[in-house]
Design a protein around this motif. Structure first.
Motif, short mmCIF file in Angstrom:
data_model
loop_
_atom_site.label_atom_id
_atom_site.label_comp_id
_atom_site.label_asym_id
_atom_site.label_seq_id
_atom_site.Cartn_x
_atom_site.Cartn_y
_atom_site.Cartn_z
N LYS A 8 -24.04 -40.82 83.00
CA LYS A 8 -24.55 -41.10 81.66
C LYS A 8 -25.91 -40.44 81.43
N ARG A 9 -26.76 -40.45 82.44
CA ARG A 9 -28.11 -39.88 82.28
C ARG A 9 -28.08 -38.37 82.09
N THR A 10 -27.16 -37.69 82.74
CA THR A 10 -27.19 -36.22 82.78
C THR A 10 -26.10 -35.55 81.95
N GLY A 11 -25.02 -36.29 81.65
CA GLY A 11 -23.91 -35.66 80.95
C GLY A 11 -23.04 -34.83 81.85
N VAL A 12 -23.24 -34.93 83.18
CA VAL A 12 -22.43 -34.20 84.15
C VAL A 12 -21.36 -35.16 84.68
N SER A 13 -20.11 -34.70 84.70
CA SER A 13 -19.00 -35.58 85.10
C SER A 13 -19.11 -35.97 86.57
N LYS A 14 -18.46 -37.08 86.90
CA LYS A 14 -18.45 -37.55 88.29
C LYS A 14 -17.83 -36.52 89.22
N ARG A 18 -19.71 -34.87 92.45
CA ARG A 18 -19.15 -34.85 93.81
C ARG A 18 -19.06 -33.42 94.35
N PHE A 19 -18.66 -32.49 93.44
CA PHE A 19 -18.55 -31.09 93.84
C PHE A 19 -19.90 -30.54 94.30
N TYR A 20 -20.95 -30.82 93.52
CA TYR A 20 -22.28 -30.34 93.89
C TYR A 20 -22.76 -30.97 95.19
N GLU A 21 -22.33 -32.22 95.45
CA GLU A 21 -22.68 -32.86 96.72
C GLU A 21 -22.01 -32.14 97.88
N ARG A 22 -20.73 -31.80 97.71
CA ARG A 22 -20.01 -31.10 98.77
C ARG A 22 -20.62 -29.73 99.06
N LYS A 23 -21.18 -29.10 98.01
CA LYS A 23 -21.81 -27.80 98.17
C LYS A 23 -23.25 -27.92 98.72
N GLY A 24 -23.73 -29.15 98.87
CA GLY A 24 -25.06 -29.34 99.43
C GLY A 24 -26.19 -29.22 98.44
N LEU A 25 -25.86 -29.16 97.13
CA LEU A 25 -26.91 -29.05 96.12
C LEU A 25 -27.53 -30.41 95.81
N VAL A 44 -31.63 -36.89 89.50
CA VAL A 44 -31.48 -36.61 88.07
C VAL A 44 -32.09 -35.25 87.74
N GLN A 45 -33.31 -35.03 88.24
CA GLN A 45 -34.01 -33.77 87.98
C GLN A 45 -33.25 -32.59 88.58
N ASP A 46 -32.78 -32.74 89.82
CA ASP A 46 -32.04 -31.66 90.47
C ASP A 46 -30.75 -31.36 89.73
N LEU A 47 -30.07 -32.41 89.28
CA LEU A 47 -28.80 -32.22 88.57
C LEU A 47 -29.02 -31.54 87.23
N MET A 48 -30.08 -31.87 86.54
CA MET A 48 -30.39 -31.20 85.28
C MET A 48 -30.74 -29.73 85.51
N MET A 49 -31.43 -29.45 86.64
CA MET A 49 -31.72 -28.06 87.01
C MET A 49 -30.42 -27.30 87.25
N ILE A 50 -29.51 -27.93 88.01
CA ILE A 50 -28.22 -27.29 88.29
C ILE A 50 -27.47 -27.02 87.00
N LYS A 51 -27.45 -28.00 86.11
CA LYS A 51 -26.76 -27.86 84.82
C LYS A 51 -27.34 -26.70 84.02
N LEU A 60 -23.90 -20.71 92.54
CA LEU A 60 -24.32 -21.96 93.20
C LEU A 60 -25.22 -21.68 94.40
N GLU A 61 -24.92 -20.63 95.13
CA GLU A 61 -25.72 -20.30 96.31
C GLU A 61 -27.18 -20.03 95.92
N GLU A 62 -27.36 -19.30 94.82
CA GLU A 62 -28.72 -18.98 94.37
C GLU A 62 -29.42 -20.24 93.88
N ILE A 63 -28.68 -21.12 93.20
CA ILE A 63 -29.27 -22.39 92.75
C ILE A 63 -29.74 -23.20 93.95
#
Length: 274
Positions: A8-14, A18-25, A44-51, A60-63
């Motif tokens: 809800k905070r970021t607008g990024v789906s669950k 999970r995918f970004y977690e598996r990639k280590g981001l 939250v901040q990291d996820l908004m950066m990724i978005k 993703l590697e560069e992120i």
């Protein structure tokens, strides 16, 4: 917070979280009692950066390198900008060729000829962009080596000189540090040392600033001979263009000036100087 709250905070789906977690981001902590993931404001901040970076098409590697601080944001974004500009050139060439092929019939279409034309367009585009990019590099270097501005006062004392430099830095969002005060002060901008002087012109005082070691601003990627040509063009571009316009209009001064007024800003905009 749990993953639902993070969604809800970021607008990024669950699923993407999970995918970004598996990639280590994303590396959320786990509750010691139930082993559920617990997300913090940093997540939250990291996820908004990724978005944000993903919307720019950054890999993703560069992120991951940015989030781990293995590279700077500036370096990563410049790398992505180069990639996008290359794709844009490829798309522009593809669009031109598609428009041309719209007039072709299958029976008369020669794929070998078309492929040769496409390769030639790619070669020309890469060569032209290399020239433009090198010119921009040299123009940016020359602007960094020396600049001038008109202060609000006549700068009659060392204090007025210091105040004028700080005002200029504040207006242009520069990190300026005075290392030597006086009527010939020395200062640094982002670690680059400059020397300044005040001169009087027709419309008042002007402060001129020059790098103490101008060679530090030069990028080794531009060959010396080509650099000298671009430096000359950067210095006399307006005069050269005006002469060309006058010749093109066969000595008609009024027509030449009119063409210059229209085309010189366009040329500067193309080269990225405005």
């Amino acid at each position: 917070m749990n993953i639902g709250e993070l969604e809800k905070r970021t607008g990024v789906s669950k699923q993407n979280i999970r995918f970004y977690e598996r990639k280590g981001l994303l590396k959320p902590e786990r509750n010691a009692w139930n082993q559920y993931r617990e997300y913090t404001e940093k997540d939250v901040q990291d996820l908004m950066m990724i978005k944000m970076f993903r919307k720019l098409g950054m890999p993703l590697e560069e992120i991951g390198h940015v989030l781990e601080k293995d590279t700077t944001v500036e370096s990563a974004v410049k790398k992505q900008l180069d990639s996008l500009e290359k794709k844009q050139r490829e798309l522009d060439g593809g669009i031109r060729m598609c428009r041309k092929l719209c007039r072709e019939e299958l029976e008369t279409l020669d794929p070998v000829r078309v492929l040769n034309e496409m390769e030639e367009l790619e070669h020309r585009g890469e060569k032209f962009m290399a020239i433009v990019n090198d010119y921009k590099t040299v123009a940016d270097e020359e602007q960094k080596k020396a600049f001038s501005f008109q202060p609000d006062s006549m700068v009659l004392t060392p204090k007025e000189f210091t105040d004028a430099l700080f005002q200029y830095a504040d207006e242009n969002h520069l990190n300026l540090v005075i290392t030597k005060e006086g009527m010939y002060p020395v200062f640094e901008i982002d670690g680059v040392e400059y020397e300044a002087e005040r001169v009087f012109r027709r419309f008042g005082a002007t402060i001129r600033c020059k790098m103490t070691h101008p060679e530090q601003a030069e990028d080794d990627s531009v060959p010396k001979g080509r650099r000298n040509i671009y430096r000359f063009l950067n210095k006399y571009l307006l005069a050269i263009l005006l002469v060309c316009f006058l010749v093109a209009t066969r000595g008609n001064l009024q027509a030449g000036i009119l063409v210059g007024i229209i085309l010189i800003p366009i040329m500067y905009w193309i080269l990225g100087l405005w």
